[in-house]
Scaffold this active site. Structure first.
Site, PDB file in Angstrom:
ATOM      1  CB  THR A 237       1.099   0.846   3.517  1.00 45.82           C
ATOM      2  OG1 THR A 237       2.132   0.943   2.557  1.00 45.82           O
ATOM      3  CG2 THR A 237       0.179   2.030   3.349  1.00 45.82           C
ATOM      4  NE  ARG A 265       7.793   2.354  -5.251  1.00 46.12           N
ATOM      5  CZ  ARG A 265       6.893   1.965  -4.354  1.00 46.12           C
ATOM      6  NH1 ARG A 265       6.740   2.607  -3.227  1.00 46.12           N
ATOM      7  NH2 ARG A 265       6.128   0.921  -4.582  1.00 46.12           N
ATOM      8  N   GLY A 267       4.947   5.141  -4.773  1.00 47.22           N
ATOM      9  CA  GLY A 267       4.048   4.008  -4.971  1.00 47.22           C
ATOM     10  C   GLY A 267       2.620   4.502  -5.103  1.00 47.22           C
ATOM     11  CG  ASP A 268      -0.302   1.815  -3.642  1.00 48.18           C
ATOM     12  OD1 ASP A 268       0.819   1.832  -3.075  1.00 48.18           O
ATOM     13  OD2 ASP A 268      -1.237   1.091  -3.233  1.00 48.18           O
ATOM     14  CB  THR A 288      -1.356  -2.077   2.532  1.00 51.98           C
ATOM     15  OG1 THR A 288      -1.968  -3.322   2.838  1.00 51.98           O
ATOM     16  CG2 THR A 288      -1.947  -1.003   3.422  1.00 51.98           C
ATOM     17  N   GLY A 289       0.266  -2.909  -0.108  1.00 48.93           N
ATOM     18  CA  GLY A 289       0.837  -3.998  -0.907  1.00 48.93           C
ATOM     19  C   GLY A 289       1.661  -3.457  -2.055  1.00 48.93           C
ATOM     20  N   GLY A 291       2.677  -1.468  -4.608  1.00 51.26           N
ATOM     21  CA  GLY A 291       2.170  -0.184  -5.083  1.00 51.26           C
ATOM     22  C   GLY A 291       2.140  -0.083  -6.599  1.00 51.26           C
TER      23      GLY A 291
END
Ligand code: ASP
Length: 401
Positions: A237, A265, A267-268, A288-289, A291
């Site tokens: 990200t 899906r 994510g964050d 980032t990472g 989510g």
């Protein structure tokens, strides 16, 4: 003037003072502005993959440019880069081979926000998030509706799956499917069968992936990386937060999300308060990472609120990481398969890059890209020492990591 915890606490107490009768609005003092002074020069912080796009954005910001446009310029650099397979063009696709993108942004001066998630065929997701903010009465749009909105607003539809990303997806597909790849009619069937039967052994599994990568004509120089992406579906990200000399702040996050995800899906990254949050009275934060884990602590909002209550950027970020660890009862055995990085910028120009683990690979630390007149990459400070492992563990984990 540095921000003091006492200043914050007393400011909050003020807000809580005074009682209100039933139905009456409680009088709340505005947060005193002088408690947090803006830096006297612009600052940009970003995920490490934003480094090469900092300079142009910094010069734009220094010349009086808008903070969100500056953040978007950094993010768009990665979105347009076909070599960056974590975002925009060339992003790794979902399990059906379709690139689905997410983004969010917040504009500090106008206190507005926009987000778009699960969008196909539109490369400039950061700009689309801003378009939702500026040209709809909504904050968040998803899927087909968001794509049609983008086209109506003049965005071009394009195929975002590059040849390189398509081949890595095929490798993932063939490695995990009974029916993709060669079958019993293949003249090499016996050899292939042997490979499959032995593939619960790490080294043999790795060899099998090498063979499949060769069949797919994946460039030999790119094979090891491709295999690694199959074994450990990568996230990836870009985030950028900006602070102008006049105290304006903005933030923006864009991603292709988790590789091989189930279609639909999210994510964050497109969630305001998780992947991105800006309140220019306090600061701007991005993530980032993993989510899924960040969604469970709403990291960006949590960190901004922590700073509002007096924590330094470093303390505020570490607290969010502790919350992630707490969600796993601090069990390192499970936390090893999670990673998270926060990019934290406070209104007074103080900043921090923090991460759950030191890096994805030994010797390759997570970084925060910073420009405050001098562009640089700095290592994040991690809660745990060592490299995280990608989920799921596979027989080849020992071999490949
Ligand atoms: N956080 C993103 C997501 O889960 C991926 C990433 O940051 O690498 O979609």
């Amino acid at each position: 003037m540095p921000l003091s915890r006492r200043d914050f606490v007393s400011g909050l107490a003020l807000g809580a003072l005074g009682s209100a009768g039933a139905g009456e609005a409680r009088a709340v003092e505005p947060l005193p502005k002088q408690r947090m002074q803006a830096a006297s020069r612009p600052i940009i912080v970003a995920a490490g993959n934003g480094y090469e796009f900092l300079e142009g954005a910094y010069q734009y910001l220094k010349g009086g440019g808008d903070t969100l446009e500056a953040a978007i310029r950094v993010v768009a650099g990665a979105e347009d880069d076909p070599e960056d397979d974590s975002v925009g063009l060339g992003g790794l696709p979902n399990e059906e081979g379709v690139v689905e993108l997410d983004a969010s942004c917040m504009h500090g001066p106008s206190r507005r926000a926009g987000a778009a998630g699960g969008v196909r065929n539109i490369r400039s997701m950061a700009r689309l998030a801003r378009e939702v903010m500026l040209h709809s009465g909504h904050v968040m749009m998803v899927g087909e509706g968001a794509e049609r909105f983008a086209v109506a607003r003049g965005f071009k539809r394009e195929d975002l799956l590059t040849e390189a990303s398509r081949k890595v997806w095929l490798l993932w597909k063939e490695a995990h499917s009974d029916w993709w790849g060669s079958g019993v009619a293949d003249p090499r069937w016996r050899e292939r069968l042997q490979e499959r039967l032995r593939s619960d052994d790490g080294a043999a599994y790795y060899e099998r992936l090498q063979r499949l990568a060769e069949d797919l004509a994946i460039d030999p120089a790119a094979r090891t990386a491709a295999i690694h992406k199959v074994l450990f579906p990568p996230t990836g990200t870009i985030h950028c937060s900006t602070l102008a000399a006049n105290g304006d702040m903005s933030g923006c996050t864009s991603t292709s999300g988790l590789a091989w995800k189930i279609p639909g899906r999210l994510g964050d990254s497109p969630v305001i308060g998780a992947g991105c949050y800006t309140d220019q009275d306090v600061g701007s934060v991005g993530a980032t990472g993993s989510g899924e884990e960040n969604l469970r602590v709403l990291g960006a909002h949590t960190i901004v609120e922590n700073m509002r209550h007096g924590m330094t950027p470093f303390e505020a970020g570490m607290d969010a990481l502790h919350r992630i660890a707490r969600n796993f009862n601090n069990e390192k055995e499970r936390l090893l398969y999670v990673d998270m990085k926060y990019y934290v910028l406070r209104k007074d120009g103080a900043y921090a890059g923090v991460s759950l683990w030191t890096g994805y690979e030994p010797g390759q630390p997570h970084t925060i890209a910073v420009h405050d007149g001098t562009p640089r990459l700095e290592k994040t400070v991690s809660l745990f020492e060592g490299a995280s492992q990608r989920w799921p563990p596979t027989p080849a984990q020992k071999v490949a990591s």
